[in-house]
Structures are given as C-alpha cells and as structure tokens.
Design an enzyme around this catalytic site. Structure first.
Site, PDB file in Angstrom:
ATOM      1  N   ILE A  44      -4.232   7.069   0.469  1.00  0.00           N
ATOM      2  CA  ILE A  44      -4.833   5.850  -0.074  1.00  0.00           C
ATOM      3  C   ILE A  44      -4.657   5.890  -1.586  1.00  0.00           C
ATOM      4  O   ILE A  44      -5.122   6.820  -2.247  1.00  0.00           O
ATOM      5  CB  ILE A  44      -6.339   5.781   0.283  1.00  0.00           C
TER       6      ILE A  44
ATOM      7  N   ASN B 212       1.952  -2.836   2.632  1.00  0.00           N
ATOM      8  CA  ASN B 212       1.853  -1.715   3.566  1.00  0.00           C
ATOM      9  C   ASN B 212       2.135  -2.222   4.967  1.00  0.00           C
ATOM     10  O   ASN B 212       1.887  -3.397   5.284  1.00  0.00           O
ATOM     11  CB  ASN B 212       0.435  -1.123   3.502  1.00  0.00           C
TER      12      ASN B 212
ATOM     13  N   HIS C 226       1.224  -1.448   8.989  1.00  0.00           N
ATOM     14  CA  HIS C 226       0.216  -0.717   9.760  1.00  0.00           C
ATOM     15  C   HIS C 226       0.455  -0.978  11.250  1.00  0.00           C
ATOM     16  O   HIS C 226       0.650  -2.149  11.644  1.00  0.00           O
ATOM     17  CB  HIS C 226      -1.195  -1.187   9.353  1.00  0.00           C
TER      18      HIS C 226
ATOM     19  N   GLY D 163      -9.280  -1.448  -0.522  1.00  0.00           N
ATOM     20  CA  GLY D 163      -9.881  -0.910   0.710  1.00  0.00           C
ATOM     21  C   GLY D 163      -8.844  -0.142   1.511  1.00  0.00           C
ATOM     22  O   GLY D 163      -7.729   0.097   1.058  1.00  0.00           O
TER      23      GLY D 163
ATOM     24  N   ASP E 141      -6.512  -0.541   4.494  1.00  0.00           N
ATOM     25  CA  ASP E 141      -5.890  -1.521   5.405  1.00  0.00           C
ATOM     26  C   ASP E 141      -6.661  -2.839   5.445  1.00  0.00           C
ATOM     27  O   ASP E 141      -6.787  -3.477   6.491  1.00  0.00           O
ATOM     28  CB  ASP E 141      -5.798  -0.913   6.824  1.00  0.00           C
TER      29      ASP E 141
HETATM   30  C1  GRF Z   1       4.566   3.637  11.032  1.00  0.00           C
HETATM   31  O1  GRF Z   1       4.248   3.143  12.330  1.00  0.00           O
HETATM   32  C2  GRF Z   1       3.504   3.231  10.061  1.00  0.00           C
HETATM   33  O2  GRF Z   1       2.951   1.953  10.312  1.00  0.00           O
HETATM   34  C3  GRF Z   1       2.451   4.288  10.306  1.00  0.00           C
HETATM   35  O3  GRF Z   1       3.178   5.493  10.499  1.00  0.00           O
HETATM   36  C4  GRF Z   1       4.474   5.154  10.981  1.00  0.00           C
HETATM   37  C5  GRF Z   1       5.473   5.726  10.000  1.00  0.00           C
HETATM   38  O4  GRF Z   1       6.686   5.736  10.611  1.00  0.00           O
HETATM   39  N1  GRF Z   1       1.563   4.385   9.182  1.00  0.00           N
HETATM   40  P1  GRF Z   1       8.019   6.099   9.744  1.00  0.00           P
HETATM   41  O5  GRF Z   1       7.662   7.258   8.835  1.00  0.00           O
HETATM   42  O6  GRF Z   1       8.390   4.871   8.964  1.00  0.00           O
HETATM   43  O7  GRF Z   1       9.025   6.452  10.802  1.00  0.00           O
END
Ligand code: GRF
Length: 207
Positions: free
Chosen positions: A92, A107, A109, A143, A145
């Site tokens: 973070i 980002n 998620h 925050g 996400d």
């Molecule tokens: C992705 O699904 C991301 O959203 C999550 O971790 C994964 C990272 O995958 N935080 P990579 O390192 O891009 O393969």
C-alpha cells in the site's frame, strides 16, 4: 504516454502491457521503467528481457515505512511517468507517493470492488460463496482498493473452483484482467478520462 509499472510477483499483467505494444507502429504508451518491492521475481525478469530499466525498493531496507514510501516515490518520479500502473504490486503506497502520483496511479484488483478488497480477493469471494466475481481497474486513493472505479468485468464462479482453493478461478480472472488492463491503459494514454457525477467518482474514459 510514459508508463511506470509496479510489480511484486509473476508480472503477467506487465507482460500483457508489453505484448500489446509489440508490433504497434505508434503505440499509445511506452513502459519506461518497472519498479518492485522485492527482488528475484519473474516480473523483473520480464522487464529485463524487454530491455526496460528496473528498480527495487524493499520496505526492510528503510528505517520507517515513510522513508520507504518517499524512496519509492523518488525512484518512480525519476522516470517522469504520465501514468503509474500497479499491476500485482502488493504494498500500500503512502502519502508521499499519492502526493506525487495521485490521480494518475491505477491498480488492478481480482474482484468486483467494493466486494472483497485486500490481498486475498479471489479467496474471499470463494469463501463467501459468490457466484460471480471478476476484476476491477481503479484509481488508487489513500484507502485499500477504495479509489474511483474505471472499469470492471465479471467472471463466473464454477463449482469446480471450490476444489483447488481458487487457483483455477484466479487464472480465469487474470485472463480477463490482463485484457481489461490493456484496454484501460490504452484509453487513458490516448484519450485521458473525465470524472463525472455529483461526487466526482464516476470515471468516463476518453472524451
Ligand atoms: C493479479 O491478479 C492482481 O490483480 C493481483 O495479483 C495478481 C498479480 O498477477 N493483485 P501478475 O503478477 O500480474 O501475474
């Protein structure tokens, strides 16, 4: 647009951003550097293979979290990015980083925010018994996400997903997520975005 991508792991989202540019005569963006919070990860190898400068800022190398945040911000600013993309970056960022890059820091998620924020979005969706989950690309705010949503895409949860702790589901989400991230980055790089709506959270890509 000049992009800095932040990674912590396998870097397949980074790879999707790299692959989307390959072969394009006039790409909408160029990845000028890749930053990480740890060394020895595939994400950094992918950058090195593409000839892209990398930097690592480990929290444990700094006396305080604030110093780490300032160092990460400084290393990132050195590459003068127009847009910073957190792609599987598992830290973070703090006030200094947001002061410099807030509003042009996104980002990705692996859940449909605001459901299942945090480091275990896929596992938490399964544990909850959700029938549909997916991925979200959003602006980062102070925050976890919680920033304005830019784009989302749904992924069905299958009965078989309950047998492997979410590994297959996360892979199916990542296939969708990589495409969504490339689409969003291309649109932001090419056309920017506008915030609409009374509370300024509704993001419209492009003009
Ligand atoms: C992705 O699904 C991301 O959203 C999550 O971790 C994964 C990272 O995958 N935080 P990579 O390192 O891009 O393969």
């Amino acid at each position: 647009a000049r992009l800095v991508v932040l990674v912590s792991g396998s870097g397949t989202n980074l790879q999707a951003l790299l692959d989307a540019r390959a072969g394009q005569p006039a790409p909408d963006y160029e990845i000028v550097a890749v930053g990480a919070d740890r060394g020895g990860i595939a994400g950094l190898e992918r950058a090195e293979r593409a000839g892209i400068p990398t930097y690592v800022c480990r929290v444990r190398d700094f006396a305080t979290r604030e110093e780490w945040d300032a160092a990460l911000a400084g290393e990132t600013a050195a590459h003068a990015p127009d847009l910073v993309v957190s792609a599987g970056f598992m830290k973070i960022v703090g006030p200094r980083f947001l002061e410099l890059f807030g509003g042009r820091l996104i980002n990705t998620h692996p859940a449909l925010l605001p459901s299942f924020p945090g480091a275990h979005g896929v596992r938490d969706a399964l544990a909850y018994g959700a029938k549909v989950t997916g991925c979200t690309v959003h602006f980062v705010d102070d925050g976890v996400d919680t920033g304005p949503v830019i784009a989302q895409r749904a992924v069905e949860v299958l009965d078989a997903d309950y047998t492997d702790g979410g590994a297959a589901l996360h892979e199916r989400i990542k296939e969708v997520e990589r495409r969504l991230l490339v689409e969003v980055v291309e649109r932001l790089a090419r056309d920017g975005c506008t915030f609409e709506g009374p509370d300024m959270r509704r993001v419209r890509l492009g003009h």
